[in-house]
Scaffold this active site. Structure first.
Site, mmCIF file in Angstrom:
data_model
loop_
_atom_site.group_PDB
_atom_site.id
_atom_site.type_symbol
_atom_site.label_atom_id
_atom_site.label_comp_id
_atom_site.label_asym_id
_atom_site.label_seq_id
_atom_site.Cartn_x
_atom_site.Cartn_y
_atom_site.Cartn_z
ATOM 1 C CE LYS A 185 -2.005 0.804 -1.141
ATOM 2 N NZ LYS A 185 -1.527 -0.824 -0.934
ATOM 3 C CE LYS A 203 -3.827 -2.178 6.650
ATOM 4 N NZ LYS A 203 -2.839 -2.077 5.511
HETATM 5 MG MG MG Z 1 -1.142 -3.573 2.057
#
Ligand code: MG
Length: 322
Positions: free
Chosen positions: A223, A127
């Site tokens: 997702k 990230k």
């Molecule tokens: Mg993402």
């Protein structure tokens, strides 16, 4: 149809991305009783990334207009109910390979990296978006000692940040980048520019894309706990994008549904499917559900039980009828 809920809080061990802090996060487990039987799903909104807060989703279940997130949860609960009533397990008895996840570069040591290497990880997702110098130097260190492929996730940070990042990131390491996810807000020309250097992946920025147009991305992040993964995988294939399935850093019940869908897509979809990103359970303090997942290095399997598993934990959970 009768819906019961069991609200919960997940306590992150550290900040989860550039847009959230380490405050506890709320969601609710759903128990849905219908003609299909009794099935379970998770409801886990991300207000920082544009979702309505949990209360709005719960409220929508009592009316005739469920939010899209609720619709998805109800569809998954029905799928679980059908499997449970036939006493079968969703997904597969196989193992699924995942990337390792770094939410904060300052918390990962060389020893951690060595351990990941020894346990068989081939890809690390990092990230990015808070500190150019720290993030780039971390990536340089990783690349100099290990052979991991790198996935960078900028969570739709600013173009400014990306510009600075690109300036200091050594070109010699470009070939290690599997893709950069939501590198900045979607803008086809900007993304196409970046694609000359790195493959680019579309995640939350999908909401800004006109699906009929040509897409300035190489990979679609799916997702399954939040999206109709079957439909979107097919669209991705038509647009020439590969697919990577991930959790939404949600409750283990959402993760189990998503892993089951990943197994199904591997069997049924014509899309090119890349390594998954479901190892997010230990982003949070441990809970009884998370402990049920068989995990071995990068490999993950479905929990024991019928449907998505967790049979006894669902029995014991405190439910209140909505
Ligand atoms: Mg993402």
């Amino acid at each position: 149809m009768r819906i019961s809920i069991s609200p919960y809080r997940l306590q992150p061990r550290s900040a989860l991305n550039s847009k959230t802090d380490a405050k506890s996060r709320e969601g609710a487990l759903l128990k849905v009783e219908s003609s299909a039987g009794t099935g379970y799903a998770d409801l886990f909104p991300w207000p920082e990334l544009g979702d309505e807060p949990l209360a709005v989703h719960l409220e929508s279940m009592t009316g005739f207009r469920p939010t899209r997130l609720v619709e998805r949860s109800l569809a998954l609960a029905e799928k679980d109910a059908k499997a449970r009533s036939q006493k079968i397990r969703l997904g597969s008895s196989d193992w699924l390979k995942n990337n390792a996840l770094v939410t904060d570069v300052s918390r990962v040591s060389k020893e951690d990296l060595k351990a990941w290497d020894a346990r068989g990880f081939s890809t690390i997702k990092v990230k990015c978006g808070t500190d150019v110098a720290a993030e780039v130097s971390f990536l340089e260190n990783v690349a100099s000692s290990f052979r991991f492929r790198l996935r960078l996730d900028f969570n739709s940070g600013s173009s400014d940040f990306l510009e600075k990042f690109l300036k200091v990131f050594p070109e010699s390491l470009d070939e290690r980048i599997e893709y950069a996810e939501d590198p900045c807000p979607y803008e086809a020309r900007r993304w196409n520019d970046l694609r000359r250097r790195w493959p680019v992946a579309l995640d939350h920025e999908l909401s800004k894309v006109n699906r009929g147009e040509e897409i300035a991305a190489d990979v679609l992040i799916l997702k399954p706990a939040r999206q109709n993964a079957e439909e979107l995988a097919d669209w991705a294939r038509q647009k020439g994008m590969a697919v990577a399935l991930t959790s939404s850093m949600d409750h283990p019940v959402g993760v189990a549904h998503a892993v089951a869908t990943a197994f199904e897509l591997q069997k049924q979809s014509m899309a090119k499917i890349l390594e998954s990103g479901f190892l997010t359970l230990d982003c949070y303090d441990e809970n009884a559900f998370a402990a049920r997942f068989p995990v071995d290095g990068p490999w993950m399997a479905m929990p024991e039980g019928t449907g998505i598993g967790f049979d006894d934990l669902f029995e014991e959970a405190p439910w209140s009828v909505l």
